[in-house]
Design a protein around this motif. Structure first.
Motif, PDB file in Angstrom:
ATOM      1  N   GLU A  50       2.500  10.883   3.199  1.00  0.00           N
ATOM      2  CA  GLU A  50       2.738  10.836   1.753  1.00  0.00           C
ATOM      3  C   GLU A  50       4.129  11.358   1.404  1.00  0.00           C
ATOM      4  O   GLU A  50       4.827  10.787   0.571  1.00  0.00           O
ATOM      5  CB  GLU A  50       1.679  11.646   1.014  1.00  0.00           C
ATOM      6  N   ILE A  51       4.546  12.453   2.033  1.00  0.00           N
ATOM      7  CA  ILE A  51       5.863  13.019   1.758  1.00  0.00           C
ATOM      8  C   ILE A  51       6.955  12.063   2.205  1.00  0.00           C
ATOM      9  O   ILE A  51       7.897  11.783   1.460  1.00  0.00           O
ATOM     10  CB  ILE A  51       6.019  14.403   2.421  1.00  0.00           C
ATOM     11  N   LEU A  52       6.845  11.541   3.418  1.00  0.00           N
ATOM     12  CA  LEU A  52       7.856  10.602   3.900  1.00  0.00           C
ATOM     13  C   LEU A  52       7.900   9.361   3.015  1.00  0.00           C
ATOM     14  O   LEU A  52       8.973   8.884   2.648  1.00  0.00           O
ATOM     15  CB  LEU A  52       7.594  10.222   5.348  1.00  0.00           C
ATOM     16  N   GLY A  53       6.736   8.862   2.637  1.00  0.00           N
ATOM     17  CA  GLY A  53       6.675   7.685   1.770  1.00  0.00           C
ATOM     18  C   GLY A  53       7.307   7.933   0.415  1.00  0.00           C
ATOM     19  O   GLY A  53       8.030   7.078  -0.110  1.00  0.00           O
ATOM     20  N   ALA A  54       7.074   9.104  -0.143  1.00  0.00           N
ATOM     21  CA  ALA A  54       7.665   9.444  -1.442  1.00  0.00           C
ATOM     22  C   ALA A  54       9.180   9.542  -1.345  1.00  0.00           C
ATOM     23  O   ALA A  54       9.903   9.080  -2.233  1.00  0.00           O
ATOM     24  CB  ALA A  54       7.083  10.757  -1.954  1.00  0.00           C
ATOM     25  N   VAL A  55       9.671  10.132  -0.267  1.00  0.00           N
ATOM     26  CA  VAL A  55      11.123  10.256  -0.081  1.00  0.00           C
ATOM     27  C   VAL A  55      11.748   8.870   0.071  1.00  0.00           C
ATOM     28  O   VAL A  55      12.766   8.558  -0.560  1.00  0.00           O
ATOM     29  CB  VAL A  55      11.447  11.155   1.128  1.00  0.00           C
TER      30      VAL A  55
END
Length: 82
Positions: A26-31
């Protein structure tokens, strides 16, 4: 539109596709989404910069730990562009 991963990024993709924690994905996708929305390139340098800023701004200890893990993975598993 389906895009192929740049050479060397397959290890990072494999990690996230096979058993990684959802929070990391989720964090990588948001970035990545934020970079794309702003019209910036998604590469080693921009990912590290964004994750570093996110890590510096985060106050929740759990999120800091997850962010740190994602940053370490990006540093270890993506090729440095010349």
């Amino acid at each position: 539109m389906l895009r192929t991963l740049p050479h060397g990024a397959s290890e990072l993709a494999d990690y996230f596709n096979h058993g990684s924690a959802l929070n990391e994905l989720e964090i990588l996708g948001a970035v990545v989404a934020k970079l794309l929305i702003k019209g910036e390139q998604v590469n080693h340098h921009t990912l590290i910069a964004r994750l570093s800023h996110l890590l510096a701004d985060e106050t929740d200890a759990v999120k800091v730990d997850v962010c740190r893990c994602v940053l370490e993975l990006v540093i270890q598993k993506t090729p440095v562009e010349s």
